[in-house]
Structure formats: C-alpha cells, structure tokens
Enzyme design. Structure first.
Site, mmCIF file in Angstrom:
data_model
loop_
_atom_site.group_PDB
_atom_site.id
_atom_site.type_symbol
_atom_site.label_atom_id
_atom_site.label_comp_id
_atom_site.label_asym_id
_atom_site.label_seq_id
_atom_site.Cartn_x
_atom_site.Cartn_y
_atom_site.Cartn_z
ATOM 1 N N GLY C 249 0.804 -1.203 0.000
ATOM 2 C CA GLY C 249 0.000 0.000 0.000
ATOM 3 C C GLY C 249 0.839 1.255 0.000
ATOM 4 N N ILE C 476 1.629 -6.196 5.226
ATOM 5 C CA ILE C 476 1.506 -5.603 3.884
ATOM 6 C C ILE C 476 2.680 -5.995 2.996
ATOM 7 C CG2 ILE C 476 0.080 -3.697 4.661
ATOM 8 C CD1 ILE C 476 2.602 -1.925 4.628
ATOM 9 N N ARG C 634 17.087 -3.088 16.563
ATOM 10 C CA ARG C 634 17.316 -4.467 16.196
ATOM 11 C C ARG C 634 16.426 -4.881 15.024
ATOM 12 N NH1 ARG C 634 16.968 -9.311 20.564
ATOM 13 N NH2 ARG C 634 18.820 -10.406 19.841
ATOM 14 N N ASN C 637 14.066 -9.823 11.913
ATOM 15 C CA ASN C 637 14.357 -10.768 10.827
ATOM 16 C C ASN C 637 15.217 -10.052 9.784
ATOM 17 O OD1 ASN C 637 14.433 -12.614 8.771
ATOM 18 N ND2 ASN C 637 12.205 -12.868 8.609
ATOM 19 N N THR C 640 14.052 -10.132 5.942
ATOM 20 C CA THR C 640 12.959 -9.272 5.472
ATOM 21 C C THR C 640 13.256 -7.805 5.742
ATOM 22 O OG1 THR C 640 11.839 -9.740 7.565
ATOM 23 C CG2 THR C 640 11.168 -11.029 5.654
ATOM 24 N N GLU C 710 10.110 2.933 6.425
ATOM 25 C CA GLU C 710 10.203 4.246 5.779
ATOM 26 C C GLU C 710 11.641 4.729 5.562
ATOM 27 O OE1 GLU C 710 6.380 3.685 7.104
ATOM 28 O OE2 GLU C 710 6.750 5.406 5.843
#
Lengths: 177, 328, 746
Positions: C249, C476, C634, C637, C640, C710
């Site tokens: 999105g 998302i 931190r 993962n 990702t 962001e």
C-alpha cells in the site's frame, strides 16, 4: 454454483458465474495440465476468465494493460500477459498459471529459490515474476548473465522493489536447474 | 470494454471474406495493442476476426537475398531468427528494445506495423483528439507534450509513432504485402505509414478489409553494419524518447552508404534521407555524424515540453553512428 | 532452543502461500451470488454534475443496479451518531486518528453535485459479471457545468492556508541568518507522486442483516471497521473487515476511500455480495497520492561549517474535499545541531483527489530538500559534504531537549563511507570518468522517527501442539506474519512450523495500522505479553486440583521448548492439555508506549552513498551503486528487514529520477497508468549494498526494534541529486531529475 455450460473434470475449475448472453463462444484448452472447456462472451479476457470464472486467483491484475506483468502466465510454454488476450483466442492452447508450478505438493525450483532469497515482499507481483522466470530459464536465446536477466525480466514490475532478491533467486534457480 | 462478436479464420481468404468491407470489424492477432485500446474504449469494434490460425508464421529467405516475414511471426521469434541476427542486427536490437519479453512473445510483425500512438490524449476518450475523433481538436498541442513528436507534425496532430521495430525496418528498407477484397498488393514500407497532415485519423495506406500477410526486408546492403540505440527515462520497458537505427557500409575510411531512421521523435517511423545524404561519401568522423544529425533534425518543430527531444535525437544519431562505424 | 530466533534470518512463514497463489488478497475472494461493481468517474476536474443519463447502461446485458447520487442513501445531518443506525441513512464520515476512524477522503461519495477532481465517482454500475459492469459503465453519459480548475501547486499563485500545528521555531533564525557569513536561500520542489502499489484497491462487501463483512485491500482493518460503523450507524462489532494479504500500500491503503462505501451501499441495495476492483487509472485519481510540495530553505553557517540558521517553509497540495497536511519540515529541527530553526507549512487546495501518506510521508520530501541544501552548503564552504554533516551532529534531540535513545549516525557514516570508498572521491566536478561516462558520487542522511502505538494480542497454546497468535494488524509485505511467529517461538520454544499467525481481521484483538514503520514496535510487545499470559494460564491449569502438577507453585514450574517441568515431571503443553481434556490455554495482553516517551527521543538514522553514471553524449543518467548503512535498532528478521530498505532505496530512485503524476492545465491527469507513470524496473537496479547496524533500542521496547519501512527512502533522491551535481555541475532542486534538466551539460 454450477454452470452446465462448462465441462470440466475438476470441480475446482467450475465457474461460478452463470450468466450467458447471445454471443458466447465455447473454448477448450488445457489449463495446468487439465482439460477445461469454457463458454464465455468474446470480451472476456483470459486473466478475468482465470480469476473470476475458474477461481485461479493466483494470477494477479495490476494494470490490465500489459504495463506491469503481474498477470503473466505461460501460453504454450512462453510468458504472456493474460490481461491482453481474449479467452476465446486460446482454443487448443496449453496455459500454465502459478497454481500449476508446484507438483505433488513439492514446490517448483523457482518457487523454492524465491522463498529462500526472500524474492518478494507483498507477494502480488510474485506469480508474474516466477512465470517469467520459468519461461526465461527455458528460453536459451536469452543470456544468462545478470544484465540479460534484468532486461528480460523488466516486464515484471515489483513496486516493493525486491528486485535484488528476485535476481538472486532467478540465478540460484538457474544454477539448480 | 464493450462486447463484440468473434470469428476465427483458418486462412487468408477466409479472413478477408469474414472481414469483408465492414468498417466495424477488425482483425486480431496478438491483440496486445488492440485489446488495450478496446479496454480504453478508444476502439470499439463490433466484430473481431481472429487471424492467429492463418499460415503466416514462417520466415523465408528469398533467392534475391530478401527476407520474407510472415505477418504472424512474433517479435521474439523475429528478433532471434538466425537471418535477422546475421544480416539485420539493427532489427533484432530494435525489437528487443521494445516492450517486454511477455509482449514480444505475443505481439506479431503485422501487429507491430499496425501499432497506434501512445499519446495520452488519443488514449482517453474524454479528451479531444483529431486522430480518434476528427475535428475534436488536439489535446496535446496545448497540453502536456513531453513525449510527442518533433518531426512530421501538423497543426492537427503531434502524436508520436511508438514502434521500435518499424524504425529498424525503415532503415533496412522493406515491402509490406497486403491482401484484401481488391486482391494482393505491395506497399513500400516508407510509404505505408502516413503523416498526420489534415487527416491524422488516416494512419496508413491500408484499405478496409485488407490484411497484412508479409513484410519482406530488402536484401542486406553488402558489408553493412547496423545498430539501434534507444534513449528513454528508464533503462527498459518504456517507449523511446528518441531512438536511432543506423545501418552503415564503409568503403575504406569513407561511408559508402548509410541508412538512418529515427524513433520517438516522428509522427511515423522516420527515415532521414537528409542525414543519409550528409553521410554518403564522407569520412566516419564525429564531425560528419554531427552534420548528419543536424540535417536529420533541421525540420524539427518543438512544443512546450519536448524541445529536449531535438538535441536528444541528435545525440542518438551521433552515438549510433559512432558505435556502428567503430565495430570491428 | 539453543539459539535465539529473534534476529535470525528467517524465510517467511507465509511464503509458500504467496508462492503458490493461495494467499488470499481482497479481490481473490469470490463469494456465492457475488456481482460486480464498476465505477463511473468524472471526466472533468472541477464543476457541477448537472445530468446523468443512465438509460443505455440500465438496458445493457447483466446490469442489476446503478448507484448514483439520485438513489444513494441520504446523509443524516446529525452529529449525534446513535449506536444503531436509522435505516437507509448514512452519517458523516468520521476522520480522526485518535478514535482510529480516519478515512482517506472525508467527503462521502455523491454527497453533493460538486465535482472536485477528475476521477471523482459519479456512479457505479452493478452487474452480474465484471465484463458486463465494465461495458455498461461506458454507456453512462454525464453533463457537467465545468469550472476553471486549479491544476496543481505549481500552476497556481494561491499561497494556501497555514497549518498552524506544524509551525516550529527556536532561537532567532532570521537574525542568525542575517549576520551569518555563509548563507543561501533556495527553493526545492517535489512532484506529486502516486503509490501505485501493485495490488489494485478492491472491496468485496456482503451484508447479513445489519452485519457487514468487507474484504478490503487495507493497511488498517480496525480503522476501516470503525469508519464503516460510523458511516452506517451500526456498532463496530457488526462490521468485519478482512485483509489477510495486501499487495502493499505504501500508505495508499491506510485509510478507507470512497469506493468501499459505495460498494457496501451497493451490496445492501442489491442484497448480494458486491466486488469492486478499481482500475489502475481509477487508482491514480481517487486513492491518494504524495502531494507536490514547494519548499524554501534558508540556511546559514559559519566558515567552519557550523549551522547557524535553518528556515524551512513549505507548501503542499491538498484537495477541495479534505485538508491534508504533509509534514514536510518535521525532521528539519531534529536532525542536525542548529540553535536557530523555524519550520512552517501551508496547504494549497487543488483539483486533485485527496493526498494521503506515502512512504515516509512529509519527512522524505523534507529530507530531499534539506539534504540537497546540506550538499549546497558544503560546496559553498569548500568542504566535504560528509564532513559538514559530522560537524553538525546532534548529540541530543535539539527540538525536544531530550537525549537520543540511540543515535548511531556516526557509525552509519563510518560504515557506509568505508564500504563505498568515499575517501577516494575527487571533489572536482566531472573529474571521475569511465569511457563515455562521468561518475558522480553523492551522499545524504536518512532518518525517520520511531513511533509506537497501542495494541492487543491473543495467544493460544493448543492441545494439538500448535500455538496460535492473533492480532488485528496486517502484513503488507513487510514480514509481520513471520516476526510475530518468531516472537511467539522465542518465548515458547515451539518451532515456527507449529506456530500459526492470524492477522488482517478486525474481529481479532485490535492491532495497529501497518504504517509509519510502527507496526513491529507496536505489535511485538503485545504478542510477547499475550504469550507470557498464555504460559501463565497454562501453569495455573497445571497446578489446579487434579491436574498433573497439583500442589506446585506456578513460579516453580519452568516452561521451555514447549514443555512444562517441575524438575522431575516434564510434560509438553499438548500432553498437559490433553490430560486436562482442555482445548487450549489462552493468554491476552495489551501493550502501549509508556513513560520512556518522556525520557528519550526515539529516532532512526542512516546514510546513503550513491554513485551515478552520466553519459553526456546521450544524456543518459543511471544510478550504478548504492551503499547504505541504517540503524533501526534491532532487526527481528534481517532477511525481510534488509529487503525493506533495499525496496525503499528503489522507490527513492523513482522519486529522484522518474516519478511524477502530471496534470495538464485543465486539471486532467496525464499519466494515470503504469506505462506513463515511470517507476524503476529490473534493468534500472544498481548494485545495492545495505548494512543494518545491530544496536537494539531497549529503551523503546523489550525487543529493541524501532521499525524499518520508511527510513530507506528518506534522503535517497537527495543523494542522487548530489551525485548528479558532482558529475555534471548541475544543481537540480526539482524532483524528479529529468533528461531535459541535464541535456545541455556536455
């Protein structure tokens, strides 16, 4: 809801929409290895036939005009935008969608590579990316270096920008193929 | 997308018969441009005649050295055909710089010839466009026209021709063969696409019901090399802002014969005889190339947003020539 | 478990679903009896709708209903929104963050006959098939009284309205500027951008009596539930919003757009599920955008490079139907040490659809201007741009007078500049060449505030040996499913394969929006709390009368690797629940930011180093290399997380070089599609090398995470522009950089 205008051996491929109008056309094709017969109006696009009539929703609509690649499927083994072709044009064709990649519960090597390399984020362009990858890896006319791969895959936009990982996944799948 | 009737033809005779002289009917092959436009509601065929089953998928080397390309040969297959790679590399490069792998896998040779402009005013039925609706005006003239043509424009239309393949063919020289109610005829490639003039709705020399069956490339120029250079914002999957197809045969250090065609700047695939004349017999130097570029763009007319295309096209010409003449 | 799974590279638990086509996005739901909605948009930008001819469309095959102003439910003109709605009326759209019911555009569809932007809905056709709905929509004709539109910020003299709550001032910026030895006053612009998330906006709405279920492509199921409940005048528990998977999105799906309201009304009118998938063209007009901004920066420094004054005065576009403020200057008072700073913001109404948040909203636009300005100051001073930044490092948050919880910007500079090879940079313009190409090196800082919100979660330890975690937030594409599972796995010792995560459903415990890079820091503490509560509940069950650990103290029991033990007896939770003949032990928790907010300033920092290659002979500019080091606390993962930053860098390339939503002088959108709105493709992608520093921010939450979506886009376009200056000597202050801006520099 069943529609007697469609004759498929697989209940999962029964269309939901029973509407018919005067100028429907009957098309028989092979979809992920299974014979399917559709009766559709001429303006039904292959992408919408897959998604709205055959419940094969793994193929995505991102632009509907051949500008993003999310809807990429294989038509007779070659990648194509399913949004820019009519269902009725595919009498006798063999169509493979993302649902046809895994066999017997085993992920296709391209799928495994995408998983391992995190070659996606939202997952929406992913089916298209993988179908293009499968087509490209089978097409020996396309070079195997990174620049050739990036050029050949440029018809598949990833707005999340996971391009680096997609390239890694493609080359990893190539090495294992 | 409005609905239409659909008919499938098995051979050329059946296809032209099914079409007849019906204004409201269109042939469909790959469909990558036509379906796009029907979805946009800027083409509203009432009937489509599917020509994909026609036996027009072969390439044939003719005895005189020409290459006859079936109308249904896909852009991918044409780009990778051994004759094209060997004798017409400029065409292969042009094809592979166009669209995307998926589109090239489906788009056909004749379909590419028939490709229509990407002008956003043409592509939106709510906007004025003399090409789509004669007399309605040109939205691009006073609108946003960064992507529009600087060569071959008129006060009625400044839409740019989008094809890369056609630019390659324009440089190589080719003949388009059509078949229709009036029989078969050949049209020189250069005369096929029309300038907009007062009738921008007339885009080509094709009569109702006529079907392109072949495109035949001229025999390759002896000893010529070719190169296609396409300039755009991003590196792929975008129409040209300016492109140049250059085919050059050398005679020692001098240019014996040159062909220059331009994309992204003309209202049709643009052959520049002016540039060719400026190159002929001249030494292959940067200075010569720049003179050719100036000659090519001498008649260019810019609008508010597209003045940069004039120097950009010159750059494409100069670099394409430098590349093609430097090839060992 | 011997090794912590938190911080471990983990392939996505939802990966297989996404890779096999089984992940269910909103438009993938095909419900029994479903029909299709297809909107009819306004073709003018401003005026009044004075006539709508529906006859031809009504007679078209398959048409069931046409929703339009004439048959749309009347608006209840009452601010007293009853708990249960009066039949057949709608209530004014709510629009607040605090009540979690903010919408994308406050004007309800068909609310009046005004046309405020091209693409505003004037009708929606409902038909039995998608094709019939689309074909019939083409048959609707409208008559308008057209008025002169305001086409955009750069085509109007309107100064706009001051957004007072954005104003910041400290020190004496004007006085310090006047007396400073080195200073400039420049204006920067950012073009309007569109999110173009790959997934089209889609709604599939069904009513069962007065209960509404809607599948929506949304970044906030709870927000949409609350907004729908208000508009329809029904209690929130009667609205279910489902978004199991979202084709991203980037902000465009944070808040509900009018198509969802029309679809829900249509479903009620026809008594069947209605599925509406917006076309790409429609997505451009009525589902948000990053508004264009114009920014004036007056910056001053002493000759040693110490910043003396920054004034950052901005304007952003908003629509005529809502007031959107882009907080462009929000980072400016915080990033660098400077005693005299002011920021202001004005909103200018234009005839576009309402803007909304787009990745790093406000701050990215501001960062581009500020980071170009920093480069300009370095040039003015004859100083290395990295050195200038070092001399203005903010030891504390200069706007809040609070210590940073953790500001590792210096480590980012050190790490990224070393990996990039910045010390080999020849500062001379155009001095670095490779064949036809001139190489330019530029850098910029990246920054994003760390935010955290309220969250609830539920965890079930189940008799089948599985752990289920439930939270009404969304994934998302950032990897929320996986990090939630990692958290539950970490605390229970149960392997990922036996952990199920349920997200994207408003009936689950209320979770946060997937936006602002706050979902991780917000969600994980609640998940952890619920997991611990479930373990505690399990222990209580274990020590109850007749239970296997009867008589033991709960505290004496240990829970490791999914098993409960008192030192002598060991039972897995599945065995225990089986013995107790119970289906599950359930835990719930809420988590919220606390007093740490008053003690520290939480903000992430990073640095981008960019190499561009400029071929002046053919006016070709490309980014060839990006080296970035980012500190986000931190990374739960790293697999990702790094993907997030790499993707944001790509989007920043788009902002810097390609992306611009264009409106012509009539206010009509020019490039409303994926071919004419240019975004990066595979062939544009350079070498991207991202390092994430591992400095857990335990002041912020127990996992030390600050969020990551962001920050990667901030500063990127500036780093490109700064590199372009280094290559060409052209200072480009208007984004995106275009060929026409550069072509003369040969």
């Amino acid at each position: 809801m069943m529609d007697d205008s469609v004759h498929s051996p697989d209940d999962a491929l029964q269309p939901r929409d029973a509407s018919r109008s005067s100028n429907t056309v009957t098309v028989s094709l092979t979809l992920n290895g299974e014979p399917v017969t559709l009766e559709v109006e001429p303006n039904v696009v292959l992408l919408d036939a897959l998604r709205e009539r055959l419940d094969l929703t793994g193929t995505k609509k991102g632009c509907d005009h051949g500008q993003c690649g999310a809807c990429t499927v294989l038509i007779d083994g070659h990648s194509a935008n399913s949004c820019l072709t009519l269902a009725v044009m595919h009498e006798g064709c063999e169509i493979t969608t993302v649902e046809g990649l895994a066999r017997d519960g085993q992920l296709h090597p391209v799928q495994e590579a995408f998983l391992e390399h995190d070659a996606y984020q939202c997952g929406y362009c992913t089916a298209g990316q993988m179908m293009s990858t499968v087509s490209m890896l089978n097409d020996k006319r396309i070079g195997s270096d990174d620049a050739s791969v990036k050029e050949a895959m440029s018809g598949n936009i990833c707005r999340c920008g996971a391009y680096k990982n997609i390239l890694s996944a493609v080359q990893s799948a190539r090495a294992k193929a | 997308m409005r609905n239409f009737d659909y008919q499938r033809a098995g051979d050329v005779a059946e296809a032209t018969a099914l079409h007849g002289n019906d204004h409201s009917a269109d042939f469909i092959a790959g469909g990558t441009n036509l379906i796009d436009m029907v979805k946009l509601d800027i083409m509203r065929p009432q009937r489509l005649v599917d020509v994909n089953r026609l036996p027009l998928t072969d390439l044939e080397s003719l005895d005189d050295g020409r290459l006859k390309i079936g109308a249904l040969v896909t852009n991918t297959d044409l780009a990778y055909h051994e004759r094209v790679l060997a004798d017409y590399p400029v065409l292969s490069e042009a094809l592979l710089s166009g669209a995307s792998t998926q589109l090239r896998n489906v788009a056909t040779t004749a379909g590419n010839v028939m490709q229509r402009t990407r002008c956003p005013y043409f592509r939106n039925p709510a906007r004025p466009c003399n090409k789509r609706e004669p007399g309605s005006g040109c939205g691009a003239l006073e609108g946003i026209n960064r992507n529009h043509a600087v060569l071959g424009t008129s006060e009625h239309c400044i839409a740019v021709h989008p094809s890369d393949m056609c630019v390659g063919m324009q440089a190589l020289g080719a003949t388009i063969t059509v078949e229709g109610p009036g029989g078969t005829r050949d049209i020189p490639f250069e005369e096929y696409h029309l300038l907009p003039g007062d009738t921008p709705e007339r885009e080509h020399d094709l009569n109702d019901g006529e079907l392109i069956t072949h495109v035949t490339l001229d025999a390759p120029i002896d000893g010529a090399r070719g190169h296609y250079l396409k300039l755009r914002d991003r590196m792929s999957y975008e129409f040209a802002l300016a492109s140049c197809a250059a085919v050059v045969a050398m005679d020692g250090d001098a240019i014996r014969e040159a062909r220059i065609a331009l994309g992204g700047v003309g209202t049709k695939p643009w052959r520049s005889h002016e540039a060719e004349a400026a190159l002929s017999g001249q030494p292959a130097t940067e200075e010569t190339f720049e003179k050719a570029a100036e000659a090519a763009m001498a008649g260019a007319v810019a609008h508010r947003d597209n003045a940069f295309k004039i120097p950009l096209a010159k750059q494409a010409i100069v670099r394409a020539l430098a590349t093609v003449t430097a090839q060992g | 478990m011997t090794e912590s799974i938190i911080g471990h590279r983990t392939t996505r638990i939802d990966g297989e679903l996404k890779l096999t086509g089984k992940a269910d996005y909103a438009a993938d739901h095909n419900l029994p009896g479903q029909v299709y909605g297809y909107p009819v948009p306004s073709t003018i930008a401003r005026g009044r709708l004075v006539g709508l001819d529906l006859d031809a469309a009504r007679q078209a095959p398959g048409v069931i209903e046409i929703v339009h102003r004439g048959n749309f439910p009347a608006l209840q003109h009452s601010d007293n929104n009853p708990a249960c709605g009066s039949e057949g009326r709608l209530f004014h759209s709510p629009n607040t963050m605090a009540e979690q019911n903010k919408v994308g555009e406050a004007r309800l569809p068909f609310e009046d006959d005004g046309i405020h932007y091209e693409g505003q809905y004037i009708a929606m056709v409902i038909a039995d098939t998608f094709e019939h709905a689309r074909a019939a929509a083409r048959l609707v004709t409208a008559r308008y009284e057209e008025e002169t539109a305001v086409p955009g910020l750069f085509q109007t003299d309107d100064e706009g309205e001051e957004a007072g709550d954005e104003a910041v001032s400290r020190g004496d910026p004007e006085g310090a500027f006047e007396s400073a030895p080195v200073k400039f006053d420049h204006t920067y612009t950012i073009a309007m951008e569109t999110h173009v998330a790959m997934e089209l906006h889609a709604s599939n709405a069904t009513w069962d009596g007065d209960r509404l279920t809607i599948y929506e492509s949304t970044q906030g199921v709870v927000f949409q539930r609350n907004a729908m409940a208000q508009i329809f005048g029904i209690p929130p528990e009667k609205v279910t919003v489902i978004a199991h998977y979202i084709g991203s999105g980037f902000g465009s799906k944070l808040f509900m757009w009018p198509h969802a309201v029309i679809t829900a009304v249509a479903a009620k009118m026809v008594g069947r599920p209605v599925k509406t998938v917006l076309s790409r063209q429609q997505n451009f007009c009525s589902a948000g955008n990053r508004p264009a901004s114009r920014q004036r920066i007056r910056m001053a420094a002493d000759r040693d490079g110490k910043l003396l004054s920054i004034r950052h005065d901005s304007q952003n576009e908003t629509s005529f139907v809502d007031a959107y403020t882009e907080s462009v200057g929000s980072g400016t008072p915080r990033v660098y040490a400077c005693d005299n700073v002011s920021v202001s913001q004005r909103r200018v109404q234009v005839n576009h659809g309402t803007p909304t948040s787009m990745r790093a909203p406000g701050e990215v636009s501001g960062s581009v201007a500020l980071e170009i300005a920093m480069d300009e100051m370095a040039i003015e001073l004859g100083m290395d741009p990295l050195e200038l930044r070092r001399r203005n490092f903010a030891e504390r948050d200069p706007s809040a007078d609070l210590p940073w919880s953790g500001n590792h910007l210096r480590e980012c500079w050190d790490d990224a500049s070393r990996r990039f090879g910045w010390e080999k940079r020849n500062p001379q313009i155009g001095s670095m060449r490779d064949g036809h190409e001139i190489i330019g090196w530029g850098m910029a800082d990246a920054t994003w505030e760390a935010m955290r919100s309220h969250c609830k979660a539920r965890v079930e330890l189940r008799a089948d040996g599985k752990v289920q975690v439930a939270c009404g937030t969304q994934d998302i594409g950032t990897g929320t499913y996986t990090i939630v599972a990692q958290t539950a796995s970490e605390l229970t010792g149960v392997p990922l394969e036996r952990i199920e995560v349920k997200l994207g459903d408003s009936t689950l415990p209320a979770g946060p929006l997937s936006g602002g890079s706050m979902a991780t820091a917000t969600t994980l503490p609640a998940v952890a709390g619920a997991t611990r509560d479930a373990i505690e509940q399990l222990k209580q069950l274990a020590i109850a009368d007749g239970a296997p650990f009867e008589g033991k103290e709960a505290d004496a029991l240990t829970f490791e690797n999914g098993t409960l033990s008192d030192g002598s007896q060991t039972l897995s939770f599945a065995e225990l629940l089986d013995k107790l003949q119970r289906g599950m032990a359930e835990g719930e928790a809420s988590a919220a930011p606390g007093e740490e907010q008053d003690k520290f300033s939480f903000r992430s920092f990073g640095a981008h180093f960019v190499e561009v290659r400029w071929d002046p002979g053919i006016s070709r500019l490309r980014v060839s290399r990006v080296v970035s080091t980012i500190d986000v606390g931190r990374a739960i993962n790293p697999l990702t997380a790094r993907n997030q930053v790499e993707g944001a860098i790509v989007m920043g390339m788009g902002m810097g070089m390609f992306e611009e939503t264009e409106y012509d002088s009539a206010g009509n959108i020019y490039n409303n599609n994926y071919a004419d709105y240019i975004v990066p493709v595979h062939a544009d992608i350079p070498d991207i090398e991202v390092e994430l520093l591992d400095n857990p921010d335990y002041n912020f939450n127990e996992f030390g995470v600050r969020g990551i979506g962001e920050i990667g886009i901030t500063g990127m376009a500036a780093a490109i522009s700064n590199a372009v200056y280094h290559a060409t000597g052209k200072r480009i202050r208007d984004m995106p950089i275009k060929i026409a801006d550069l072509i003369a520099s040969r």
